[in-house]
Design a protein around this motif. Structure first.
Motif, PDB file in Angstrom:
ATOM      1  N   GLY A  71       0.801  -1.204   0.000  1.00  0.00           N
ATOM      2  CA  GLY A  71       0.000   0.000   0.000  1.00  0.00           C
ATOM      3  C   GLY A  71       0.835   1.256   0.000  1.00  0.00           C
ATOM      4  O   GLY A  71       2.034   1.237  -0.288  1.00  0.00           O
ATOM      5  N   THR A  87      -3.433  -1.465  -1.025  1.00  0.00           N
ATOM      6  CA  THR A  87      -3.840  -1.404  -2.429  1.00  0.00           C
ATOM      7  C   THR A  87      -3.765  -2.755  -3.143  1.00  0.00           C
ATOM      8  O   THR A  87      -4.376  -2.932  -4.183  1.00  0.00           O
ATOM      9  CB  THR A  87      -2.972  -0.393  -3.198  1.00  0.00           C
ATOM     10  OG1 THR A  87      -1.598  -0.769  -3.069  1.00  0.00           O
ATOM     11  CG2 THR A  87      -3.177   1.020  -2.663  1.00  0.00           C
ATOM     12  N   GLY A 111      -8.250  -0.303  -0.317  1.00  0.00           N
ATOM     13  CA  GLY A 111      -8.800   1.016  -0.595  1.00  0.00           C
ATOM     14  C   GLY A 111      -9.399   1.717   0.609  1.00  0.00           C
ATOM     15  O   GLY A 111      -9.999   2.770   0.470  1.00  0.00           O
TER      16      GLY A 111
END
Length: 142
Positions: A71, A87, A111
């Motif tokens: 991420g 992510t 997310g």
């Protein structure tokens, strides 16, 4: 030869520009932690790699089974609050001999923005406390 020199100059310039940014962020580097490691059924070992804005965590159990999450993160102006978002993850499926492959869901929602309060004990140790109150002590890996 000119292209080589130009490339080398460009690389030196990039390192010169990002070097202070990396040095200004004491979290950049490799960190490890354990979660209930003495519990053979549930103990986890975690390794976290932090770049200037990227985060990668590998979580592994006693049997060596692992997953990775990737991420981005950003520190607030005080350097005490980390906001991060997962992510991607790996593996996306698990396969076994004679049973085929099964898709795996992400270990954490992707997310979604998370927040962690960072408190350094020294240059090689910090505690991260998430908004749900869970605390993890991280030690710098050499």
């Amino acid at each position: 030869m000119r292209a080589f020199v130009a490339t080398a100059r460009g690389l030196v310039l990039v390192l010169f520009l990002i070097g202070p940014a990396l040095a200004a962020n004491p979290l950049v580097g490799n960190w490890s932690s354990t979660v209930d490691w003495d519990n053979q059924a549930a103990g986890l070992y975690q390794v976290m790699q932090l770049g200037a804005s990227s985060i990668h965590v590998r979580v592994m159990n006693h049997k060596g089974m692992a997953f990775d999450v990737f991420g981005t993160y950003k520190m607030d102006a005080t350097g005490k609050i980390m906001r991060f978002t997962w992510t991607s993850y790996s593996p996306k499926r698990v396969c076994g001999v004679g049973v085929g492959c099964t898709p795996l869901r992400p270990p954490y929602p992707l997310g979604v923005a998370y927040t962690s309060r960072i408190q350094f004990q020294n240059a090689n140790s910090f505690t991260g406390t998430t908004s749900d109150g869970t605390s993890t002590v991280w030690l710098r890996m050499k």
